[in-house]
Design an enzyme around this catalytic site. Structure first.
Site, PDB file in Angstrom:
ATOM      1  N   GLY A 142       2.047   2.580   4.152  1.00  0.00           N
ATOM      2  CA  GLY A 142       2.648   1.376   4.704  1.00  0.00           C
ATOM      3  C   GLY A 142       4.159   1.541   4.832  1.00  0.00           C
ATOM      4  N   CYS A 143       4.761   0.624   5.584  1.00  0.00           N
ATOM      5  CA  CYS A 143       6.206   0.733   5.855  1.00  0.00           C
ATOM      6  C   CYS A 143       7.021   0.456   4.585  1.00  0.00           C
ATOM      7  CB  CYS A 143       6.601  -0.204   6.994  1.00  0.00           C
ATOM      8  SG  CYS A 143       5.940  -1.880   6.840  1.00  0.00           S
ATOM      9  N   PHE A 144       6.752  -0.659   3.885  1.00  0.00           N
ATOM     10  CA  PHE A 144       7.504  -0.940   2.646  1.00  0.00           C
ATOM     11  C   PHE A 144       7.291   0.161   1.607  1.00  0.00           C
ATOM     12  CE2 PHE A 144       7.135  -5.578   3.922  1.00  0.00           C
ATOM     13  CZ  PHE A 144       8.496  -5.813   4.051  1.00  0.00           C
TER      14      PHE A 144
END
Ligand SMILES: NC(=O)c1ccc[n+]([C@@H]2O[C@H](COP(=O)([O-])OP(=O)(O)OC[C@H]3O[C@@H](n4cnc5c(N)ncnc54)[C@H](OP(=O)(O)O)[C@@H]3O)[C@@H](O)[C@H]2O)c1
Length: 328
Positions: A142-144
């Site tokens: 995921g991005c985070f």
């Protein structure tokens, strides 16, 4: 190598098309969308005019003809396609959450039953390069978790707790309009959300746990009025205080051979449109503050996906990913 992008009308799909246009070994031959069947790709992604002649097609895993497929679709949609793509010998990379976590953790975190689970390499090359190389299937982080894990990794084994505070641009939510992303609701403001319960926390705990963080991993995201970017501030509480010189040396050594991690004062403008993660750290009174900056659509998604593809296929790791950021 011929590439199919499933979910090519969305934000990460568009970014895959943009970045792959400069790749020396890969050519996109198929861009799917169920709703836009028959529509020229450059009508939806006008910045790609002159770089693609493709038309969106409503194809699925049974009908796609390609060597490599990217799944840029929502979670639970990817698991419907993955087994058949692999059965048909198509090397595959999934940008969704479907294969990032162990089965029980995925089902608990996302509140759904997995219908086609198998364990897959976690596509964060800076930590898992050997597992990714030559794999037939990889799950992209995921991005985070990408920005947070890269910020915390060098100190995870020595930390008592890590508190991540992230600011994200609105493209992180995908291209479907919603009340949250409606302009007057997001413009001119900063809004915290899912203060203690964001689903991406599970990935941070998984990855930093592997590096020795026993407990004490916390995360609060904030939505800010910008299109792209994630700036993460990690407050790392140490068991034993560490000097500035020691912490600087640890980060330099940890990322010495990493092309995509740059140790410099982070700003989102400097990484916009690029696959770089800029990181800097300051140590004081038993706490190390580490800040990382990424473009959520590039190092947080499609750029990292291509970095993984390059490793899976034996290409140069930065092929298609040598774009420079935009400043100011
Ligand atoms: N945005 C980010 O910053 C980011 C970062 C990291 C990871 N991700 C992940 O990447 C994936 C894509 O995100 P996004 O932001 O690009 O989303 P998006 O803008 O909403 O695009 C989703 C795409 O998937 C297609 N789609 C939806 N349901 C489908 C299904 N059941 N079967 C086939 N295609 C389907 C949609 O087109 P049609 O409906 O026309 O088929 C569209 O092209 C998500 O899993 C997301 O969590 C996103």
């Amino acid at each position: 190598m011929e590439i199919a992008i499933i979910g090519a009308s969305g934000y990460t799909g568009g970014e895959l098309l943009r970045l792959l246009a400069t790749h020396s070994q890969a050519q996109v031959v198929c861009a799917t969308s169920r709703k836009l069947d028959g529509t020229p790709v450059d009508r939806i992604h006008p910045h790609l005019k002159g770089f693609t002649n493709l038309t969106f097609r409503n194809l699925d895993a049974d009908t796609i003809d390609a060597d490599f497929a990217f799944l840029a679709v929502p979670h639970t949609a990817a698991m419907q396609h993955v087994p058949r793509l692999l059965e048909r010998g198509i090397t595959t990379l999934d940008l969704s959450a479907d294969y990032r976590l162990p089965l029980e953790v995925f089902e608990k975190t996302y509140g759904v039953k997995h219908t086609a689970y198998f364990p897959a390499p976690y596509g964060l090359p800076e930590l898992h390069r050997d597992e990714i190389r030559n794999a037939q299937f990889v799950a992209c982080p995921g991005c985070f978790p990408t920005g947070a894990t890269l910020a915390g990794a060098p100190l995870a084994g020595k930390a008592r707790a890590i508190i991540f505070d992230s600011k994200t641009g609105v493209s992180g939510a995908g291209n479907s309009p919603s009340e949250v992303t409606h302009y007057p609701n997001v413009g001119d403001s900063v809004v915290p959300y899912k203060w203690t319960s964001h689903r991406h926390l599970a990935e941070m705990k998984m990855e930093l746990g592997k590096l020795g963080l026993q407990s004490g991993c916390y995360f609060t995201p904030h939505l800010v009025p910008m299109n792209r970017g994630i700036l993460t501030t990690a407050h790392i509480l140490m068991d034993t205080p560490i000097t500035q010189e020691e912490v600087t040396t640890m980060y330099q050594e940890f990322y010495r051979d990493e092309y995509f991690v740059r140790l410099q004062k982070p700003s989102l403008a400097a990484v916009r449109g690029t696959n770089f993660c800029d990181i800097s750290c300051e140590s004081s009174e038993g706490r190390v503050v580490v800040v990382s900056a990424i473009d959520n659509l590039v190092k947080g998604a499609s750029g990292q996906a291509i970095q993984n593809m390059n490793l899976m296929c034996g290409f140069r790791e930065n092929d298609g990913l040598t774009g420079i950021g935009l400043l100011p």
